[in-house]
Write an enzyme that holds these catalytic residues in place. Sequence first.
Site, PDB file in Angstrom:
ATOM      1  N   PRO A 157       0.814  -1.225   0.000  1.00  0.00           N
ATOM      2  CA  PRO A 157       0.000   0.000   0.000  1.00  0.00           C
ATOM      3  C   PRO A 157       0.844   1.269   0.000  1.00  0.00           C
ATOM      4  CG  PRO A 157      -0.838  -1.574   1.602  1.00  0.00           C
ATOM      5  CD  PRO A 157       0.497  -2.080   1.157  1.00  0.00           C
ATOM      6  N   TYR A 158       1.930   1.265   0.751  1.00  0.00           N
ATOM      7  CA  TYR A 158       2.800   2.438   0.792  1.00  0.00           C
ATOM      8  C   TYR A 158       3.430   2.689  -0.573  1.00  0.00           C
ATOM      9  CZ  TYR A 158       6.486   5.653   2.248  1.00  0.00           C
ATOM     10  OH  TYR A 158       7.312   6.741   2.364  1.00  0.00           O
ATOM     11  N   ILE A 159       3.920   1.623  -1.203  1.00  0.00           N
ATOM     12  CA  ILE A 159       4.531   1.753  -2.525  1.00  0.00           C
ATOM     13  C   ILE A 159       3.509   2.249  -3.538  1.00  0.00           C
ATOM     14  CG2 ILE A 159       5.529   0.433  -4.439  1.00  0.00           C
ATOM     15  CD1 ILE A 159       6.838  -1.328  -2.210  1.00  0.00           C
ATOM     16  N   SER A 207       0.848   4.005  -2.945  1.00  0.00           N
ATOM     17  CA  SER A 207       0.494   5.397  -2.645  1.00  0.00           C
ATOM     18  C   SER A 207       1.566   6.355  -3.123  1.00  0.00           C
ATOM     19  CB  SER A 207       0.250   5.571  -1.142  1.00  0.00           C
ATOM     20  OG  SER A 207       1.448   5.564  -0.388  1.00  0.00           O
TER      21      SER A 207
END
Length: 254
Positions: free
Chosen positions: A157-159, A161
């Site tokens: 999810p971080y990547i 985003s």
Amino acid sequence: MGNGLLTDKTILITGASSGIGAAAANVFSQEGAAVVLVARRERRLAAIVAELRDKGAEASYVVGDMTLAADAARAVDFAVTEYGRLDAAFNNAGIGGDRTPLHLMPDDVYDAIMGVNVRGLWNCLRQEIAAMLPRGGGAIVNNSSVAGLVAVPAAAPYIASKHAVIGLTRAAADEYARHGVRVNAVAPGTTRSEITADWFSRNPGMEELAHAVTPQGRTAEPEEIAAAAAWLLSDRCPFLTGAVVPVDGGFVNR
């Protein structure tokens, strides 16, 4: 405050209560800007603004959550009302997350990360650009990450985003270039902050690994990221828009 890179500019900074955002407040004000700090933690914001004012800087704050469109609008409206205009913005607000394999990642973690890092940026861009257009332009820098340029395990999810931050940066840069609005991004590598310190403490050996994969062999100071953003927001690079500048000690070159 002197004849700096950002003299006479009014700059909005989100995620300004700690880390890169707080460092940006100091760096931008040292370069002559009036700064409007935005974050959720009022006590932190008040302390930073008081310190800046003690140094002779023009500084104010707005308490707000950038995942809420109304809060983003209120922050931009405050800057325009208080200082007469919005010249630039550093969209820095963002969150990370624990390292978890994609198939085990909880939905609420995905939603929270995308909400802050993407929806929050979307809310800010819409309000900032709308405030800049009547003035004939402005400059915006969005804080992405090297995770917006490469992938690492167990952080989907971080990547996603941070790749989205770069996508929004390029889309806005293309759409508003002829209107005088420049939109660029910085992509920091591992940077010293409260979040980073906590993550290192919970994951023994990760700090050493981060240093090992960074050619300069160290963690960045938040002021180093802020200095790159200051240059991108200044009038020194008027033909630069849609760029993503890694500030990572050479990490993405490997």
